[in-house]
Design an enzyme around this catalytic site. Structure first.
Site, PDB file in Angstrom:
ATOM      1  N   HIS A  41    -114.535 -98.233   3.396  1.00 56.65           N
ATOM      2  CA  HIS A  41    -113.231 -97.713   2.949  1.00 56.65           C
ATOM      3  C   HIS A  41    -112.574 -98.691   1.980  1.00 56.65           C
ATOM      4  O   HIS A  41    -112.496 -98.442   0.793  1.00 56.65           O
ATOM      5  CB  HIS A  41    -112.272 -97.379   4.105  1.00 56.65           C
ATOM      6  CG  HIS A  41    -112.800 -96.376   5.058  1.00 56.65           C
ATOM      7  ND1 HIS A  41    -113.207 -95.136   4.661  1.00 56.65           N
ATOM      8  CD2 HIS A  41    -113.009 -96.442   6.404  1.00 56.65           C
ATOM      9  CE1 HIS A  41    -113.640 -94.462   5.708  1.00 56.65           C
ATOM     10  NE2 HIS A  41    -113.539 -95.230   6.776  1.00 56.65           N
ATOM     11  N   ASP A  57    -119.696 -90.845   5.589  1.00 55.40           N
ATOM     12  CA  ASP A  57    -118.728 -91.053   6.669  1.00 55.40           C
ATOM     13  C   ASP A  57    -118.609 -89.846   7.590  1.00 55.40           C
ATOM     14  O   ASP A  57    -119.387 -89.696   8.522  1.00 55.40           O
ATOM     15  CB  ASP A  57    -117.364 -91.444   6.055  1.00 55.40           C
ATOM     16  CG  ASP A  57    -116.416 -92.009   7.110  1.00 55.40           C
ATOM     17  OD1 ASP A  57    -116.837 -92.180   8.272  1.00 55.40           O
ATOM     18  OD2 ASP A  57    -115.251 -92.273   6.773  1.00 55.40           O
TER      19      ASP A  57
HETATM   20 ZN   LIG Z   1    -116.422 -94.311   9.317  1.00 52.30          ZN
END
Ligand SMILES: [Zn+2]
Length: 467
Positions: A289, A340
């Site tokens: 992220h 993800d």
């Molecule tokens: Zn993740």
């Protein structure tokens, strides 16, 4: 249980098959191939001996015995960040507009229902979906360790082993990033479905994770879920564990502003600074992220040579923001890509989103070249997952490659001079035609060689945990 027998037979690689069947060298002939740089090469012969590339030659005629790769061939793509069970959430979290919290409630509901068998079925189907999308290696950020209420399975790694077996059944490589997850927030105990994630303390995590075994298609790494879920002394334990084993170490970093606020309130420093002070950063580490960073965070991450794993379609889906990917890369961080939440399984889409998000943010074009973005999807992703010998088309590298067919309406009119731009800015996962992993062809002309009907397998596996 079938999961365990699959793990035991995990040694069947292409090289083993080649030795046993006398296959010897297999030759593949690519119309175009990306061998590095900003252009594709034409008429490329790839010679594969066992599970490795023995030779690459461009500008040659097609031998009669060569397998034809029609289109443009790239190194296999590495999906550096996946939570396999989130695949069951796709399309279900937008009712009433959907918030991050409705998404999280649904995620916990599915986490409560999974067993080693149902997780194996779901992950096998998802990894086959990834294979069809040209992903030859997945980094599975795994934290669903225990049974309901946190009770340990008889085999304490039954869930992790199910994921390793699922990757083998789908024909792809996996790095199981076993995540330490001890708290429901800074200073808060685990509760509800979260009880399945915890190991009591860092030593409990270390003891269990140390029992995981690699296989020819599987490597084992460590993960720190986040600074919310892992207190500082435990961060140190996980970092030491990965250092002793020279294993990859991944962590979620500054995904949301609330995470930064909680960390600053509790520890008086940002998540990046806290992780740095407990030796979690470095060349084997990847920050996932990295959305809400300070200038000091960017300097700290780049100074330690930590890789950044961007997951743009997930940030988009969860309204989490746009991370400073270009600033991090300019400062020296390598860029990897991940799916993800698996709301989208398409690394080409993730790659172009890095550039397109930056265009929207800055109102300017031209931040990343197509070759830089393909490097993130291939070599950098593999390096992040501990497979430095994959992700490039060169003699000595693992024989993992993917061919993008040029026959769809999306790529009609593509020309060699701008072939990489055509792929990055116009292709999709649906254009992946052929995939070879370890010298073995697992996708041929859009069909998975090991699973007859991937959509049906996904459908059954998702219904089993949602209905
Ligand atoms: Zn993740």
């Amino acid at each position: 249980m079938h999961v365990k027998s699959d793990v035991r037979t995990g040694g069947t690689t292409a090289s083993h098959q080649a030795r046993c069947t006398g296959m010897g060298v297999t030759r593949y002939y690519a119309d175009y191939a990306w061998l590095g740089g900003d252009r594709v090469a034409g008429r490329v012969l790839l010679e594969v001996d066992g599970d490795r590339i023995a030779a690459v030659r461009a500008g040659v005629d097609r031998p009669a015995d060569a397998v034809h790769l029609a289109g443009v061939t790239l190194p296999g793509m590495a999906n550096a960040h996946s939570h396999a069970f989130h695949r069951a959430l796709r399309g279900r979290t937008h009712r009433g507009g959907g918030t991050f919290w409705t998404w999280r409630e649904d995620m916990y509901r599915i986490a409560e229902r999974l067993t080693p068998d149902s997780y194996y079925a779901l992950a096998r189907a998802l990894y086959a979906e990834m294979a069809l999308a040209g992903i030859s290696c997945v980094g599975e950020f795994h934290y669903l360790h225990h049974g309901p209420g946190g009770r340990a399975y008889h085999d304490r790694n039954a869930m992790g082993e199910a994921l390793i077996a699922a990757a083998q059944a789908a024909g792809i490589r996996i790095t199981l990033l076993d995540a330490c997850y001890l708290a429901g927030g800074v200073g808060a105990p685990l509760q509800g479905a979260q009880l399945r994630f915890g190991d009591g303390d860092a030593d409990g995590w270390s003891s269990r994770a140390s029992e995981l075994r690699p296989a020819p298609h599987a490597r084992v790494g460590a993960a720190i879920h986040s600074v919310r879920a892992v207190p500082p002394p435990a961060i140190q334990v996980v970092a030491d564990w990965s250092r002793e084993r020279h294993a990859p170490l991944h962590f979620h970093l500054s995904e949301q502003r609330a995470e930064n606020d909680a960390c600053l309130a509790a520890y008086g420093r940002t998540p990046a600074r806290l992780l740095a002070e407990h030796q979690a950063l470095g060349p084997r580490s990847s920050a996932v992220h990295a959305t809400h960073l300070t200038a000091d965070d960017i300097a700290t991450l780049s100074g330690s040579a930590t890789t950044i794993c961007m997951t743009p379609t997930t940030e988009r889906d969860l309204a989490d923001g746009i991370g400073p990917a270009r600033d991090l890369a300019r400062a020296g961080c390598a860029l990897a890509l991940g799916s993800d939440s698996n709301a989208v399984v398409d690394l080409i889409e993730e790659a172009r989103a890095v550039e397109l998000d930056e265009r929207l943010r800055t109102e300017r074009r031209g931040h990343w070249s197509a070759s830089e973005l393909l490097g993130a999807a291939t070599a950098a992703g593999h390096a992040s997952l501990g497979w430095a010998d994959a992700g490039r088309l060169a003699a000595g590298a693992l024989a993992d490659f993917v061919t993008i067919g040029l026959g769809s309406v999306r790529l009609s009119g593509a020309e060699p001079a701008t072939m990489l731009e055509h792929v990055v800015f116009a292709a999709s996962a649906a254009d992946v035609r052929d995939v070879v992993v370890g010298g073995r062809q697992i996708v041929a002309e859009h069909r998975h060689a090991l699973l007859d009907d991937v959509p049906a397998a996904l459908d059954a596996a998702i219904k089993a945990v949602t209905l």
